[in-house]
Design an enzyme around this catalytic site. Structure first.
Site, mmCIF file in Angstrom:
data_model
loop_
_atom_site.group_PDB
_atom_site.id
_atom_site.type_symbol
_atom_site.label_atom_id
_atom_site.label_comp_id
_atom_site.label_asym_id
_atom_site.label_seq_id
_atom_site.Cartn_x
_atom_site.Cartn_y
_atom_site.Cartn_z
ATOM 1 N N THR A 91 0.806 -0.980 -0.050
ATOM 2 C CA THR A 91 0.085 0.040 -0.078
ATOM 3 C C THR A 91 0.941 1.443 0.133
ATOM 4 O O THR A 91 0.340 2.313 -0.679
ATOM 5 C CB THR A 91 -1.008 -0.144 1.202
ATOM 6 O OG1 THR A 91 -1.594 -1.232 1.165
ATOM 7 C CG2 THR A 91 -1.615 1.201 1.299
ATOM 8 N N ASP A 95 0.481 -7.193 4.974
ATOM 9 C CA ASP A 95 -0.243 -8.441 5.360
ATOM 10 C C ASP A 95 0.865 -9.453 5.593
ATOM 11 O O ASP A 95 0.491 -10.094 6.483
ATOM 12 C CB ASP A 95 -0.767 -8.573 4.039
ATOM 13 C CG ASP A 95 -2.006 -7.877 3.727
ATOM 14 O OD1 ASP A 95 -2.641 -7.064 4.599
ATOM 15 O OD2 ASP A 95 -2.813 -7.970 2.391
ATOM 16 N N THR A 103 1.345 -21.620 20.482
ATOM 17 C CA THR A 103 -0.027 -21.437 20.819
ATOM 18 C C THR A 103 -0.946 -20.607 20.075
ATOM 19 O O THR A 103 -0.112 -19.706 19.333
ATOM 20 C CB THR A 103 0.100 -20.791 22.196
ATOM 21 O OG1 THR A 103 -1.171 -20.408 22.753
ATOM 22 C CG2 THR A 103 0.780 -19.493 22.648
ATOM 23 N N GLN A 104 -2.175 -20.653 20.200
ATOM 24 C CA GLN A 104 -2.939 -19.760 19.122
ATOM 25 C C GLN A 104 -3.047 -18.455 19.717
ATOM 26 O O GLN A 104 -3.662 -17.322 19.133
ATOM 27 C CB GLN A 104 -4.392 -20.300 19.247
ATOM 28 C CG GLN A 104 -4.342 -21.423 18.409
ATOM 29 C CD GLN A 104 -5.735 -22.581 18.506
ATOM 30 O OE1 GLN A 104 -6.840 -21.753 18.797
ATOM 31 N NE2 GLN A 104 -5.931 -23.680 17.850
ATOM 32 N N CYS A 105 -2.493 -18.176 21.236
ATOM 33 C CA CYS A 105 -2.768 -17.103 21.887
ATOM 34 C C CYS A 105 -1.870 -16.104 21.306
ATOM 35 O O CYS A 105 -0.640 -16.308 20.721
ATOM 36 C CB CYS A 105 -2.718 -17.117 23.196
ATOM 37 S SG CYS A 105 -3.985 -18.360 24.055
HETATM 38 N N1 ASP Z 1 -2.242 -5.964 0.568
HETATM 39 C C1 ASP Z 1 -1.375 -5.113 0.771
HETATM 40 C C2 ASP Z 1 0.159 -5.746 1.128
HETATM 41 O O1 ASP Z 1 0.209 -6.478 2.005
HETATM 42 C C3 ASP Z 1 -1.836 -4.343 2.279
HETATM 43 C C4 ASP Z 1 -0.629 -3.432 2.876
HETATM 44 O O2 ASP Z 1 0.260 -3.193 2.134
HETATM 45 O O3 ASP Z 1 -1.011 -3.003 3.935
HETATM 46 O O4 ASP Z 1 0.595 -6.003 0.211
#
Ligand code: ASP
Length: 354
Positions: A26, A103, A289-291
């Protein structure tokens, strides 16, 4: 051309150099006014978007992936491509800022923390929730502070010679970090390890938590990652057919098992037999752990003790991102399974508290 400059007191100092590597995400996007969707902008124009860069007393150069990628498309090949850029430029720059989609940033930062060996320079990941081209962007401050951190040296040594993630107001160790919020500007957390720095009016480094570079150790880059690693999150009611399909997946060498609480799993006979058979068949199982916070302690409840007795490994307080990439790294860089097991019981890059 010499990189030495005179400071205000007339003393010669070294002009530092930082390389920005834009992989995608982004931060480098622009909004298409017609469709309202995100398009990438020409990253060579970065100084136009962030003119503050020119005001630093260190040099900043940038390079961009071609094509840039959404971080959902990250994979070990791309980690090698990114690490190779750092390796090729290692002697030319004092620090690196990697602009990356949020991400999967925690996966890439974790992977690179294992792949870049004897790092003596900062590799700071950042990105943003809103593109640099928007008025309310969080990208500008993230980028500027990441550059500041990547250029910071003290007594000739990098202040943070680690792979780390800077986001909003905190610098975290990369392999301790998780993205937990898809909307807030504070998108990352590191619940099991304190921030390496906290940023407000000042950048306050938490020196006690920052790993020091090994004196005299030569930087190298381990390029091999073995992706025969799986991830299974347990949930009440998990079916045996599904479990069997996962445990018997062709080629699978290691499995990260996300268990409940402090490392607990169902105690029914059938489930335990299936895990036991998989371990006896050579599958390495690592319990995390999932936590978001806290640690696996398999000896605490009977439900965990069964797993321990079967030869499931304790993933302690590791993040899932670190567990997966650590296994990929260990499988890719060892010959015998025993070496992988030894590696799992060690902290390689501060990813686990032991
Ligand atoms: N979908 C984008 C990525 O991970 C989201 C971001 O940049 O925050 O490339």
């Amino acid at each position: 051309m010499s990189n030495n400059l005179l400071n205000k007191t007339g003393r010669i100092y070294l002009k530092r150099k930082v390389l920005i590597i834009y992989t995608g995400g982004t931060i480098g996007m622009a909004i298409d006014p017609e469709t309202n969707s995100l398009l990438s902008f020409d990253f060579s124009l970065i100084e136009e978007k962030v003119p503050e860069i020119k005001r630093f007393d260190f040099d900043v150069n940038s390079t961009s992936f071609k094509p840039i990628i959404d971080s959902s498309d990250m994979n070990p090949d791309v980690w090698v491509k990114l690490g190779t850029i750092i390796e090729d430029n290692y002697n030319r720059y004092d620090g690196f800022v990697v602009l990356h989609g949020t991400d999967t940033m925690a996966y890439t930062a974790s992977a690179l923390s294992f792949m870049l060996q004897n790092l003596g320079k900062p590799v700071v990941f950042t990105g943003s929730q809103l593109p640099l081209s928007t008025i309310r962007t969080d990208g500008k401050e993230n980028l500027i502070t990441a550059l500041d951190i990547a250029s910071t040296y003290e007594n000739g040594l990098a202040k943070v010679p680690e792979v780390c993630i800077f986001f909003q107001d905190k610098l975290f160790r990369g392999n301790r970090t998780t993205k937990y919020n898809a909307e807030h500007f504070r998108a990352f957390r590191s619940d099991n390890y304190p921030p390496l720095a906290e940023v407000g009016v000042h950048v306050k480094y938490n020196d006690a938590y920052i790993q020091k570079a090994k004196e005299g150790a030569v930087f190298t880059f381990a390029k091999k990652m073995d992706n025969n690693v799986g991830l299974l999150k347990l949930y009440p009611g998990i079916s045996y057919t599904f479990l069997e399909a996962v445990l018997k997946a062709p080629g699978l060498k290691a499995l990260v098992l996300e268990t409940f609480g402090s490392g607990n799993a169902p105690t029914n006979k059938k489930f335990l037999e299936m895990i036991k058979d998989a371990v006896h068949g050579g599958l390495i199982i690592l319990n995390v752990t999932q936590c978001l916070a806290g640690s696996v302690a398999m000896e605490r409840y009977q439900t965990g003790i069964y797993l321990l007795e079967m030869g499931v490994h304790n993933g302690g307080d590791m993040t899932t991102e670190a567990a997966i990439t650590k296994l990929m790294y260990l499988l890719g860089n060892t010959i015998h399974t025993d070496e992988v097991k030894i590696g799992l019981n060690k902290s390689l890059k501060g990813e686990i508290y032991l």
